[in-house]
Motif scaffolding. Structure first.
Motif, PDB file in Angstrom:
ATOM      1  N   HIS A  19      -7.289   8.533  -9.161  1.00  0.00           N
ATOM      2  CA  HIS A  19      -7.034   9.959  -8.908  1.00  0.00           C
ATOM      3  C   HIS A  19      -6.754  10.527 -10.467  1.00  0.00           C
ATOM      4  O   HIS A  19      -6.560  11.922 -10.616  1.00  0.00           O
ATOM      5  CB  HIS A  19      -5.495  10.081  -8.246  1.00  0.00           C
ATOM      6  CG  HIS A  19      -5.795   9.959  -6.871  1.00  0.00           C
ATOM      7  ND1 HIS A  19      -6.192   8.750  -6.262  1.00  0.00           N
ATOM      8  CD2 HIS A  19      -5.546  10.634  -5.686  1.00  0.00           C
ATOM      9  CE1 HIS A  19      -6.049   8.817  -4.959  1.00  0.00           C
ATOM     10  NE2 HIS A  19      -5.663   9.821  -4.723  1.00  0.00           N
ATOM     11  N   THR A  20      -6.735   9.708 -11.480  1.00  0.00           N
ATOM     12  CA  THR A  20      -6.412  10.268 -13.014  1.00  0.00           C
ATOM     13  C   THR A  20      -7.703   9.917 -13.723  1.00  0.00           C
ATOM     14  O   THR A  20      -8.214  10.716 -14.281  1.00  0.00           O
ATOM     15  CB  THR A  20      -5.192   9.589 -13.458  1.00  0.00           C
ATOM     16  OG1 THR A  20      -3.875  10.102 -12.501  1.00  0.00           O
ATOM     17  CG2 THR A  20      -4.679  10.411 -14.774  1.00  0.00           C
ATOM     18  N   VAL A  21      -7.860   8.525 -13.890  1.00  0.00           N
ATOM     19  CA  VAL A  21      -8.954   8.064 -14.902  1.00  0.00           C
ATOM     20  C   VAL A  21     -10.071   8.569 -14.366  1.00  0.00           C
ATOM     21  O   VAL A  21     -11.122   9.133 -15.166  1.00  0.00           O
ATOM     22  CB  VAL A  21      -8.997   6.463 -14.872  1.00  0.00           C
ATOM     23  CG1 VAL A  21     -10.145   5.919 -15.621  1.00  0.00           C
ATOM     24  CG2 VAL A  21      -7.337   6.133 -15.447  1.00  0.00           C
ATOM     25  N   GLY A  22     -10.500   8.190 -12.962  1.00  0.00           N
ATOM     26  CA  GLY A  22     -11.776   8.880 -12.564  1.00  0.00           C
ATOM     27  C   GLY A  22     -12.290  10.224 -12.644  1.00  0.00           C
ATOM     28  O   GLY A  22     -13.355  10.767 -13.081  1.00  0.00           O
ATOM     29  N   PRO A  23     -11.242  11.133 -12.023  1.00  0.00           N
ATOM     30  CA  PRO A  23     -11.206  12.435 -12.292  1.00  0.00           C
ATOM     31  C   PRO A  23     -11.492  13.116 -13.594  1.00  0.00           C
ATOM     32  O   PRO A  23     -12.200  13.967 -13.794  1.00  0.00           O
ATOM     33  CB  PRO A  23     -10.231  13.160 -11.457  1.00  0.00           C
ATOM     34  CG  PRO A  23      -9.924  12.131 -10.326  1.00  0.00           C
ATOM     35  CD  PRO A  23     -10.082  10.847 -11.135  1.00  0.00           C
ATOM     36  N   THR A  57      -3.265  13.816  -1.992  1.00  0.00           N
ATOM     37  CA  THR A  57      -2.153  13.065  -3.071  1.00  0.00           C
ATOM     38  C   THR A  57      -2.490  13.543  -4.313  1.00  0.00           C
ATOM     39  O   THR A  57      -1.814  12.817  -5.281  1.00  0.00           O
ATOM     40  CB  THR A  57      -2.001  11.567  -2.700  1.00  0.00           C
ATOM     41  OG1 THR A  57      -3.153  11.025  -3.198  1.00  0.00           O
ATOM     42  CG2 THR A  57      -1.793  11.297  -1.079  1.00  0.00           C
ATOM     43  N   GLY A  58      -3.203  14.269  -4.615  1.00  0.00           N
ATOM     44  CA  GLY A  58      -3.881  14.591  -6.235  1.00  0.00           C
ATOM     45  C   GLY A  58      -2.547  15.087  -6.720  1.00  0.00           C
ATOM     46  O   GLY A  58      -2.498  14.728  -8.116  1.00  0.00           O
ATOM     47  N   LYS A  59      -1.826  16.058  -6.277  1.00  0.00           N
ATOM     48  CA  LYS A  59      -0.812  16.598  -7.199  1.00  0.00           C
ATOM     49  C   LYS A  59       0.363  15.544  -7.540  1.00  0.00           C
ATOM     50  O   LYS A  59       0.844  15.773  -8.945  1.00  0.00           O
ATOM     51  CB  LYS A  59       0.050  17.869  -6.271  1.00  0.00           C
ATOM     52  CG  LYS A  59      -0.938  18.883  -6.059  1.00  0.00           C
ATOM     53  CD  LYS A  59      -0.014  20.096  -5.355  1.00  0.00           C
ATOM     54  CE  LYS A  59      -0.975  21.220  -5.445  1.00  0.00           C
ATOM     55  NZ  LYS A  59      -0.237  22.426  -4.817  1.00  0.00           N
ATOM     56  N   GLY A  60       0.569  14.703  -6.645  1.00  0.00           N
ATOM     57  CA  GLY A  60       1.471  13.531  -7.253  1.00  0.00           C
ATOM     58  C   GLY A  60       0.891  12.714  -8.069  1.00  0.00           C
ATOM     59  O   GLY A  60       1.576  11.847  -8.748  1.00  0.00           O
ATOM     60  N   GLY A  64      -4.724  17.072 -11.221  1.00  0.00           N
ATOM     61  CA  GLY A  64      -5.228  18.214 -11.634  1.00  0.00           C
ATOM     62  C   GLY A  64      -5.096  18.272 -13.427  1.00  0.00           C
ATOM     63  O   GLY A  64      -6.026  18.490 -13.965  1.00  0.00           O
ATOM     64  N   PRO A  65      -3.918  17.808 -13.837  1.00  0.00           N
ATOM     65  CA  PRO A  65      -3.839  17.599 -15.387  1.00  0.00           C
ATOM     66  C   PRO A  65      -5.030  16.817 -15.800  1.00  0.00           C
ATOM     67  O   PRO A  65      -5.608  16.971 -17.116  1.00  0.00           O
ATOM     68  CB  PRO A  65      -2.605  17.030 -15.491  1.00  0.00           C
ATOM     69  CG  PRO A  65      -1.753  17.559 -14.415  1.00  0.00           C
ATOM     70  CD  PRO A  65      -2.517  17.466 -13.297  1.00  0.00           C
TER      71      PRO A  65
END
Length: 460
Positions: A19-23, A57-60, A64-65
């Motif tokens: 959700h963070t590294v991949g995006p 669950t992307g916001k948690g 986005g950032p």
């Protein structure tokens, strides 16, 4: 098909590899593509849509950032975690985004970043769609990417083959199954670590491999120390208190009467190591995806156990540990999944437990079959484990789950080393079972926060 140790164990930031590294990596790929194709100067607007688990669950999970930082050209392994929040705040306040650090456009987050909480793309639960338009509103380009676990990213051209990595470099000792890996070891008189080391040398020298592995180990150690040093409450609405610092102070005190048993003191430290890493992960700190961020505490905790509690521990053992663990991780990546959004937490914590168990067995002198047995035990007892983060945050039950998984990995290695390598259930069969179990699992138990603890625990 070729997967490197450095694909399986990536340096990145929390709280989630998928959700963070991949995006972040996908967004950077999109922005760099605009630049490469000469389109960047004409871009007036970028629109991002997040689907499936990313939308739910992307916001948690900080998706986005992470996407915003990727669009500005940052890389997960190089970005300073401390600059992320202030820069995102500036983007939101100024409503301006600097694509690739070279071209400023208007960016209104509520308009240009959409979380589809219930819609999914057909290929994988972690889908992203990026589009760029010119000043007249004409669509210039649109791209779809999938974050398939552990920071791996594929695009539409790889649809239907998410466990396949684009690198087709021929390997001297190829293997796709545990049986094939064991056969390679037997045929050539090599250990699993030897096989991995030889394969890695198609990309880099032996000295560079060793240096890279020890860098990974150093980042893991730094992450533990950061987790021990930081106190307070984790970000998000759950108000989860960090425990690693207080646990460290307790373990360093002279009074040990509160321990269940002096013989179990090592377990206290293993719990500490895992908690420290995953609290850092939840806070968005720097860590190693091992093989994912949600399960990032298990391998570092077991490595620290090896380093501090095994009498003959040395850097050669660290190298053997991580080479072996990566080989096991490749088997899961190729034949099943390490994505919680695809197969539940059995694919994250279960895979990490198997990798850590195999690594510990290898670094302490286990045979090839004992190592395979350790990995099998580690995974077998995580079959069916759901991914149900409360509040969409990688905190409850994720942080404690890593501590439990680390202890289980050590026990799995011990049980395997006490045997001769013979066992009823093969690692290949367990991996196949995990894949089938994940396929049968309801989507609400696969990182959507729509089932399990996520709906039965409202607040902590």
């Amino acid at each position: 098909m070729a997967i490197s140790l450095f694909d399986m164990l990536k340096i990145g930031i929390g709280p989630s590899s998928s959700h963070t590294v991949g995006p972040m990596a996908a967004a950077r790929r999109f922005a760099r593509g605009l630049e490469k194709d000469g389109l960047l100067p004409d871009v007036a607007r970028v629109h991002i849509q997040l689907f499936g688990s990313l939308g739910a669950t992307g916001k948690g999970h900080g998706t986005g950032p992470a996407v915003l930082m990727g669009l500005e050209g940052h890389q997960p392994d190089r970005i300073d975690p401390a600059m992320l929040a202030p820069r995102v705040a500036d983007i939101r306040d100024e409503e301006r985004l600097n694509l690739c650090g070279k071209h400023v456009i208007e960016f209104i987050e509520a308009r240009d970043l959409v979380y589809h909480r219930k819609a999914s793309l057909p290929y994988h639960p972690n889908g992203m769609r990026f589009s760029a338009s010119d000043g007249s509103g004409n669509l210039m380009i649109e791209r779809t990417y999938y974050s398939v676990g552990g920071g791996f990213v594929v695009d539409d051209s790889a649809a239907g083959a998410d466990r396949i990595v684009e690198d087709q470099t021929p390997l001297p000792y190829p293997f796709k199954t545990a049986a094939a890996l064991i056969e390679q070891c037997d045929t050539h008189g090599l250990s699993i670590a030897d096989i991995m080391l030889a394969n890695e040398q198609v990309w880099r020298s032996e000295s560079a491999i060793r240096e890279g592995i020890l860098t990974i180990w150093a980042v893991m150690q730094e992450c533990v120390q950061n987790g021990i040093r930081h106190e307070g409450t984790l970000p998000g609405g759950l108000k989860v208190k960090r425990r690693a610092a207080s646990l460290y102070a307790l373990l360093m005190s002279a009074d040990r009467k509160d321990l269940i048993s002096p013989s179990l003191s090592a377990m206290d430290w293993v719990n500490l190591y895992a908690l420290a890493v995953n609290e850092e992960n939840a806070a968005g700190g720097r860590m190693v995806t091992a093989p994912t961020n949600g399960a990032a505490g298990i391998i570092p905790a077991v490595l620290h156990y090896y380093w501090h509690w095994c009498p003959e521990a040395d850097e050669d053992g660290i190298v053997r540990f991580l080479l072996t663990a990566a080989a096991i991780g490749i088997l899961f990546k190729e034949n099943a999944s390490i994505s919680g959004a695809e197969v539940g937490c059995q694919g994250e914590v279960g895979s990490a437990c198997a990798m850590a168990a195999a690594g510990l067995a290898a670094s302490t002198g286990g045979t090839t079959r004992q190592i395979e047995n350790a990995a099998e035990i580690g995974m077998e007892h995580h079959l069916g484990l759901t991914c149900d983060p409360v509040g969409g945050l990688v905190q409850v039950p994720c942080i404690e789950r890593n501590a439990v998984g680390a202890v289980q990995a050590i026990n799995a290695a011990v049980m395997a080393l006490r045997g001769n390598g013979e066992h009823c259930v093969s690692l290949d069969k367990v991996i196949r079972t995990m894949r089938e179990t994940g396929r049968d699992m309801l989507d609400k138990y696969k990182e959507t926060s729509r089932g399990g603890l996520a709906v039965n625990v409202i607040e902590c």
